[in-house]
Design a protein around this motif. Structure first.
Motif, PDB file in Angstrom:
ATOM      1  N   THR A  94       0.825  -1.207   0.000  1.00  0.00           N
ATOM      2  CA  THR A  94       0.000   0.000   0.000  1.00  0.00           C
ATOM      3  C   THR A  94       0.861   1.261   0.000  1.00  0.00           C
ATOM      4  O   THR A  94       0.457   2.298  -0.538  1.00  0.00           O
ATOM      5  CB  THR A  94      -0.945  -0.002   1.209  1.00  0.00           C
ATOM      6  OG1 THR A  94      -0.183  -0.222   2.422  1.00  0.00           O
ATOM      7  CG2 THR A  94      -1.984  -1.096   1.087  1.00  0.00           C
ATOM      8  N   PHE A  95       2.058   1.189   0.581  1.00  0.00           N
ATOM      9  CA  PHE A  95       3.013   2.295   0.534  1.00  0.00           C
ATOM     10  C   PHE A  95       3.329   2.641  -0.920  1.00  0.00           C
ATOM     11  O   PHE A  95       3.264   3.806  -1.332  1.00  0.00           O
ATOM     12  CB  PHE A  95       4.283   1.887   1.281  1.00  0.00           C
ATOM     13  CG  PHE A  95       5.412   2.892   1.222  1.00  0.00           C
ATOM     14  CD1 PHE A  95       5.566   3.825   2.232  1.00  0.00           C
ATOM     15  CD2 PHE A  95       6.322   2.892   0.179  1.00  0.00           C
ATOM     16  CE1 PHE A  95       6.609   4.747   2.192  1.00  0.00           C
ATOM     17  CE2 PHE A  95       7.363   3.801   0.122  1.00  0.00           C
ATOM     18  CZ  PHE A  95       7.507   4.731   1.142  1.00  0.00           C
ATOM     19  N   GLY A  96       3.668   1.622  -1.709  1.00  0.00           N
ATOM     20  CA  GLY A  96       4.023   1.855  -3.106  1.00  0.00           C
ATOM     21  C   GLY A  96       2.847   2.301  -3.946  1.00  0.00           C
ATOM     22  O   GLY A  96       2.951   3.263  -4.728  1.00  0.00           O
ATOM     23  N   MET A  97       1.692   1.641  -3.782  1.00  0.00           N
ATOM     24  CA  MET A  97       0.532   1.983  -4.600  1.00  0.00           C
ATOM     25  C   MET A  97      -0.023   3.354  -4.239  1.00  0.00           C
ATOM     26  O   MET A  97      -0.277   4.190  -5.112  1.00  0.00           O
ATOM     27  CB  MET A  97      -0.565   0.926  -4.441  1.00  0.00           C
ATOM     28  CG  MET A  97      -0.303  -0.359  -5.193  1.00  0.00           C
ATOM     29  SD  MET A  97      -1.710  -1.499  -5.086  1.00  0.00           S
ATOM     30  CE  MET A  97      -2.986  -0.569  -5.923  1.00  0.00           C
ATOM     31  N   ALA A 110       0.236 -10.257  -5.164  1.00  0.00           N
ATOM     32  CA  ALA A 110       0.801 -10.115  -3.826  1.00  0.00           C
ATOM     33  C   ALA A 110      -0.229  -9.682  -2.784  1.00  0.00           C
ATOM     34  O   ALA A 110      -0.211 -10.174  -1.655  1.00  0.00           O
ATOM     35  CB  ALA A 110       1.955  -9.114  -3.859  1.00  0.00           C
ATOM     36  N   SER A 111      -1.120  -8.765  -3.136  1.00  0.00           N
ATOM     37  CA  SER A 111      -2.026  -8.203  -2.128  1.00  0.00           C
ATOM     38  C   SER A 111      -3.004  -9.235  -1.557  1.00  0.00           C
ATOM     39  O   SER A 111      -3.124  -9.361  -0.333  1.00  0.00           O
ATOM     40  CB  SER A 111      -2.784  -7.012  -2.726  1.00  0.00           C
ATOM     41  OG  SER A 111      -3.564  -6.381  -1.743  1.00  0.00           O
ATOM     42  N   GLY A 125      -9.498  -8.791  10.329  1.00  0.00           N
ATOM     43  CA  GLY A 125      -9.947  -7.809   9.346  1.00  0.00           C
ATOM     44  C   GLY A 125      -9.554  -6.392   9.738  1.00  0.00           C
ATOM     45  O   GLY A 125      -9.195  -5.575   8.889  1.00  0.00           O
ATOM     46  N   GLY A 126      -9.622  -6.097  11.051  1.00  0.00           N
ATOM     47  CA  GLY A 126      -9.208  -4.781  11.529  1.00  0.00           C
ATOM     48  C   GLY A 126      -7.725  -4.539  11.304  1.00  0.00           C
ATOM     49  O   GLY A 126      -7.312  -3.441  10.909  1.00  0.00           O
ATOM     50  N   ILE A 127      -6.904  -5.559  11.567  1.00  0.00           N
ATOM     51  CA  ILE A 127      -5.462  -5.428  11.334  1.00  0.00           C
ATOM     52  C   ILE A 127      -5.189  -5.215   9.854  1.00  0.00           C
ATOM     53  O   ILE A 127      -4.365  -4.379   9.469  1.00  0.00           O
ATOM     54  CB  ILE A 127      -4.725  -6.676  11.857  1.00  0.00           C
ATOM     55  CG1 ILE A 127      -4.813  -6.739  13.384  1.00  0.00           C
ATOM     56  CG2 ILE A 127      -3.270  -6.678  11.411  1.00  0.00           C
ATOM     57  CD1 ILE A 127      -4.303  -8.024  13.980  1.00  0.00           C
ATOM     58  N   ASN A 128      -5.876  -5.966   9.006  1.00  0.00           N
ATOM     59  CA  ASN A 128      -5.687  -5.821   7.557  1.00  0.00           C
ATOM     60  C   ASN A 128      -6.039  -4.419   7.096  1.00  0.00           C
ATOM     61  O   ASN A 128      -5.313  -3.800   6.302  1.00  0.00           O
ATOM     62  CB  ASN A 128      -6.550  -6.854   6.836  1.00  0.00           C
ATOM     63  CG  ASN A 128      -6.158  -7.025   5.390  1.00  0.00           C
ATOM     64  OD1 ASN A 128      -5.147  -7.635   5.070  1.00  0.00           O
ATOM     65  ND2 ASN A 128      -6.961  -6.473   4.499  1.00  0.00           N
ATOM     66  N   ALA A 143      -3.507  -1.299   5.598  1.00  0.00           N
ATOM     67  CA  ALA A 143      -3.750  -0.554   4.360  1.00  0.00           C
ATOM     68  C   ALA A 143      -3.772   0.952   4.602  1.00  0.00           C
ATOM     69  O   ALA A 143      -3.177   1.731   3.845  1.00  0.00           O
ATOM     70  CB  ALA A 143      -5.066  -1.013   3.734  1.00  0.00           C
ATOM     71  N   GLU A 144      -4.462   1.393   5.669  1.00  0.00           N
ATOM     72  CA  GLU A 144      -4.526   2.818   5.980  1.00  0.00           C
ATOM     73  C   GLU A 144      -3.145   3.371   6.289  1.00  0.00           C
ATOM     74  O   GLU A 144      -2.748   4.439   5.803  1.00  0.00           O
ATOM     75  CB  GLU A 144      -5.460   3.039   7.180  1.00  0.00           C
ATOM     76  CG  GLU A 144      -6.917   2.787   6.906  1.00  0.00           C
ATOM     77  CD  GLU A 144      -7.569   3.924   6.150  1.00  0.00           C
ATOM     78  OE1 GLU A 144      -7.022   5.044   6.140  1.00  0.00           O
ATOM     79  OE2 GLU A 144      -8.632   3.698   5.550  1.00  0.00           O
ATOM     80  N   PHE A 145      -2.393   2.638   7.125  1.00  0.00           N
ATOM     81  CA  PHE A 145      -1.069   3.098   7.535  1.00  0.00           C
ATOM     82  C   PHE A 145      -0.117   3.142   6.339  1.00  0.00           C
ATOM     83  O   PHE A 145       0.609   4.123   6.149  1.00  0.00           O
ATOM     84  CB  PHE A 145      -0.522   2.167   8.621  1.00  0.00           C
ATOM     85  CG  PHE A 145       0.867   2.528   9.082  1.00  0.00           C
ATOM     86  CD1 PHE A 145       1.078   3.670   9.830  1.00  0.00           C
ATOM     87  CD2 PHE A 145       1.953   1.725   8.775  1.00  0.00           C
ATOM     88  CE1 PHE A 145       2.351   4.019  10.257  1.00  0.00           C
ATOM     89  CE2 PHE A 145       3.226   2.060   9.197  1.00  0.00           C
ATOM     90  CZ  PHE A 145       3.429   3.209   9.942  1.00  0.00           C
TER      91      PHE A 145
END
Length: 501
Positions: A291-294, A388-389, A409-412, A416-418
């Motif tokens: 998510t950092f890259g995208m 990969a995702s 699900g919360g960790i996932n 993504a947010e972080f």
């Protein structure tokens, strides 16, 4: 003497049929419909900023809070929402999330002041947190282990579709209706999804019935909201400003207190032992860097297309769509799941992230030469992310006991947010630093620099400086994604070897 949760017999979710729930694919369609509304709302507001400024008299600070109220509340509540879903029932929380999201959309669409719109967006963030955590948890419950990778791939594809379609839908709605329509369109979708959830989705929860961790919920909400706020406000206010440093300090202290509290109580919201699991830590590290890259690359590339190449927002959205379309095509057809199964999870994540890194490098080195290089990079990023995702999300969920699927699900969602916020902040800061060092005028942004330029030659120097900053930022992002893929793949490989031994 209190028994540790690690010594108790693991609680099991409500059993499904040996072949999975008989209506599982129809239920997945309902879940994806719910996800689509939430993801669309993450990006659709950006194109309405000029209309809101004009019609509501919104100041810059108002606009920032209209955007941030949603993301801060949602990211802060993800862990708490997942824990509540495990305890009180995932179907109940999913229905509550849809109801809150629909009501919030109605209030937002009819708002006649900036304060009302900000409050409505915060309410939508609560509903979004409940939806994003429970959807993945329910999907894990109703599908067999063999079908879970494909189901998660479809879920990931819908996420990407919503991310890419947000600006396109917003631009279309604003060209035909007033700004409130971008929120009111959520209502019929939310109502349809709510009815389908009530009728179709089976209830599931942790039958062990852990006691509610109220202090943990408060600490995780404050800590995560503070952390995300520090990340998203850093580029604007400066990383060394008092506001950013104070917020970051609050985040560190509160999250440290949360980790200490969770390690001391018998019924934690998040078992800190998860972080000793190489499968879990490898998947989380990979998820952050995907998510950092995208997130970071799309944020920078959209600016490049609009400010340097002169595209309108709708045109820029159409030209970045191939990334999402690749993810959708490979996951809806099941091709990505087949590749991941043949490669194995460690290699799928490592190879997928290497392909993503190649895409970022292609955009960095070829974006100035026309759209062909950008298109190649977007296709590579989409292909790598499609493999990969979902593999990463499945690795996170499979590393967590089924009775804690809501927390998974919360960790996932938190990952993504972080990762997205970190990508936008770090790559954006690198671009701005490089840009400021090269431009011939004093300015803090590309539009301001172009406005201050006195000649065509100066404007050309400024756009060249921005392109140079873009190249540097994307190459750094490519290196980070590549190294992250190697680390995540190695950790997951070691975990698999340990399991087999």
């Amino acid at each position: 003497m209190t028994t540790s949760p690690h010594e108790q017999a693991p609680a099991q979710p409500q059993p499904e049929a040996p072949g999975g729930h008989p209506q599982r694919w129809l239920i997945l369609g309902v879940l994806c419909l719910a996800v689509l509304t939430v993801v669309l709302d993450n990006t659709v507001l950006n194109v309405a900023i000029p209309s809101l400024t004009r019609e509501l008299g919104a100041a810059t600070a108002d606009i920032q809070w209209m955007i941030n109220a949603y993301s801060l509340v949602q990211s802060g509540l993800l862990l708490t929402a997942g824990s509540a879903a495990d305890r009180y029932g995932r179907k109940k929380m999913l229905a509550a999330g849809l109801a809150l999201f629909g009501v919030g959309s109605l209030v937002a669409g009819l708002a006649d002041s900036t304060g009302q719109l900000i409050a409505a967006r915060a309410g939508m963030g609560v509903g979004g947190a409940l939806l994003m955590t429970t959807v993945l948890a329910v999907a894990i419950q109703i599908f067999t282990p063999e079908e879970q990778p494909k189901a998660i791939g479809i879920w990931a594809a819908v996420n990407s579709l919503g991310f890419a379609a947000g600006p396109l839908l917003g631009g279309f709605m604003l060209s035909h209706f007033w700004w409130g329509a971008i929120f009111l369109i959520n209502i019929p979708v939310a109502v349809l999804a709510l009815v389908a959830v009530v009728v179709l989705v089976p209830e599931s929860k942790n039958p062990q019935g852990d006691r509610p961790d109220l202090l943990g919920a408060v600490l995780s909400t404050i800590g995560m909201a503070a952390l995300v706020y520090a990340i998203i406000s850093g580029p604007e206010h400066g990383w060394t400003s008092g506001r950013v440093l104070l917020t970051a300090a609050v985040a560190v202290v509160v999250l440290a207190a949360f980790a200490y509290w969770e390690s001391r109580i018998p019924y934690p919201m998040i078992d800190m032992h998860f972080f000793r699991n190489r499968r879990f830590t490898g998947a989380v590290s990979g998820g952050v860097l995907i998510t950092f890259g995208m997130g970071g690359s799309l944020f920078l590339l959209t600016q490049h297309m609009q400010f340097v190449l002169g595209y309108e927002p709708l045109e820029a959205g159409l030209r970045t769509a191939p990334l999402a379309l690749m993810i959708v095509a490979l996951n809806f057809t099941g091709v990505a799941a087949k590749w991941a199964a043949r490669l194995g999870t460690p290699l799928a994540i490592g190879l997928g992230m290497a392909v993503m890194a190649g895409g970022l490098a292609a955009i960095a080195t070829m974006a100035s030469g026309g759209y062909a290089g950008t298109l190649l990079g977007l296709v590579l990023i989409g292909t790598g992310a499609a493999v990969a995702s979902p593999a990463m999300s499945h690795a996170i969920m499979s590393a967590i006991p089924p009775e804690k699927a809501g927390v998974g699900g919360g960790i996932n969602g938190t990952v993504a947010e972080f990762g997205t916020g970190l990508g936008v902040a770090v790559l954006g800061a690198l671009l701005n630093s490089r840009f400021a060092a090269l431009i011939p005028v004093a300015a803090t942004s590309l539009p301001a620099a172009l406005a201050a330029a006195g000649s065509a030659e100066e404007k050309a120097e400024i756009t060249d400086a921005f392109s140079s900053g873009l190249e540097t930022s994307l190459l750094v992002g490519a290196l980070a994604v590549l190294l992250g893929g190697l680390v995540a793949g190695a950790l997951l490989r070691r975990a698999e070897r340990g399991d087999s031994a």
